[in-house]
Write a protein that holds these residues in place. Structure first.
Motif, PDB file in Angstrom:
ATOM      1  N   LYS A   1       0.841  -1.195   0.000  1.00  0.00           N
ATOM      2  CA  LYS A   1       0.000   0.000   0.000  1.00  0.00           C
ATOM      3  C   LYS A   1       0.880   1.250   0.000  1.00  0.00           C
TER       4      LYS A   1
ATOM      5  N   ASP B   1       0.498   3.965   1.695  1.00  0.00           N
ATOM      6  CA  ASP B   1       0.761   4.485   3.037  1.00  0.00           C
ATOM      7  C   ASP B   1       1.950   3.796   3.688  1.00  0.00           C
ATOM      8  N   LYS B   2       2.140   2.515   3.401  1.00  0.00           N
ATOM      9  CA  LYS B   2       3.296   1.804   3.949  1.00  0.00           C
ATOM     10  C   LYS B   2       4.595   2.391   3.394  1.00  0.00           C
TER      11      LYS B   2
ATOM     12  N   SER C   1      -7.738   7.514   9.343  1.00  0.00           N
ATOM     13  CA  SER C   1      -7.371   6.495  10.327  1.00  0.00           C
ATOM     14  C   SER C   1      -5.848   6.454  10.399  1.00  0.00           C
TER      15      SER C   1
ATOM     16  N   LEU D   1      -2.098   5.760   9.931  1.00  0.00           N
ATOM     17  CA  LEU D   1      -1.407   5.173   8.795  1.00  0.00           C
ATOM     18  C   LEU D   1      -0.857   3.797   9.165  1.00  0.00           C
ATOM     19  N   GLN D   2      -0.910   2.898   8.213  1.00  0.00           N
ATOM     20  CA  GLN D   2      -0.359   1.571   8.442  1.00  0.00           C
ATOM     21  C   GLN D   2       1.146   1.685   8.694  1.00  0.00           C
ATOM     22  N   ASP D   3       1.622   0.993   9.708  1.00  0.00           N
ATOM     23  CA  ASP D   3       3.036   1.004  10.107  1.00  0.00           C
ATOM     24  C   ASP D   3       3.448   2.289  10.808  1.00  0.00           C
ATOM     25  N   ILE D   4       2.498   3.143  11.184  1.00  0.00           N
ATOM     26  CA  ILE D   4       2.857   4.395  11.846  1.00  0.00           C
ATOM     27  C   ILE D   4       3.610   4.137  13.145  1.00  0.00           C
ATOM     28  N   GLN D   5       3.403   2.968  13.748  1.00  0.00           N
ATOM     29  CA  GLN D   5       4.110   2.638  14.980  1.00  0.00           C
ATOM     30  C   GLN D   5       5.620   2.601  14.757  1.00  0.00           C
ATOM     31  N   ASP D   6       6.037   2.246  13.543  1.00  0.00           N
ATOM     32  CA  ASP D   6       7.470   2.247  13.230  1.00  0.00           C
ATOM     33  C   ASP D   6       8.046   3.661  13.343  1.00  0.00           C
TER      34      ASP D   6
END
Length: 212
Positions: A56, A58-59, A124, A126-131
């Motif tokens: 994706k 966002d990733k 919402s 973002l995917q992988d935002i924790q990184d």
């Protein structure tokens, strides 16, 4: 047949190259206007290959943001681990945060500003935002060394919440420096109130508050 280690190294090289090309495209066109096909074309690979690395968009955006932060980790470690007093190390960190940005904001500043705006308006997380968050925490831990040493060498006040104060100073100064660097082409109310002078005044105000 290539070994597993060689395949992993090639994969890692490709990953870094995609992230680098994507960052340049994002800076040139804006996060919203870059399509995954644009990135694939810039890297010279098929779209299916790109999706194997980043399913994706966002990733990919978050990967670029993380790489953007990681570029500074080595410099931060060196500054935090120097032989200077904790106060002097903090002063050096503040100087590094806005180094040369008063002349021409660097790509790191531009991308971080664009990314944080993009992330804040996302419907919402973002995917992988924790990184990205984890990388910020890693940088914060580096600065904690300055706090600990400041308690020992006596160069930083101990009658204030040192941890909270240090993080606030770094965030405030970095954000302010980035902001005025990006707005430098805009005319100021007074010609002599240059971004560089504003940075120096703010740095002196912040450092005077924590000086022992």
């Amino acid at each position: 047949m290539p070994s597993t280690g060689l395949r992993e190294r090639k994969k890692n090289t490709r990953y870094k190259s995609i992230v680098h090309k994507a960052e340049k495209l994002f800076l040139d066109k804006g996060l919203d206007h870059v399509q995954m096909q644009d990135v694939a074309d810039a890297e010279g690979i098929g779209i299916a290959t790109l999706f194997r690395y980043f399913p994706k968009k966002d990733k990919l955006i978050v990967a670029v943001a993380v790489a953007n932060l990681e570029k500074n980790i080595g410099a931060f470690r060196e500054l935090a681990g120097s032989d200077h007093s904790a106060y002097e190390r903090l002063e050096n960190v503040l100087d590094y945060l806005t180094k040369d940005d008063h002349v021409q904001p660097n790509n790191g500043v531009k991308f971080r500003e664009a990314f944080e705006s993009y992330a804040s308006f996302a419907k919402s997380p973002l995917q992988d935002i924790q990184d990205y968050i984890d990388t910020q925490k890693e940088i914060s831990k580096i600065f904690m060394r300055i706090i600990d040493d400041g308690r020992v060498d006596g160069s930083i006040r101990t009658d204030i919440p040192v941890k909270e104060t240090l993080i606030t100073i770094i965030n405030a100064y970095g954000t302010f420096g980035n902001n005025i660097a990006l707005k430098s082409p805009i005319s100021y109310l007074e010609d002599d109130v240059t971004p560089r002078k504003q940075q120096r005044i703010l740095k002196e105000m912040l450092l005077s508050y924590i000086r022992s």
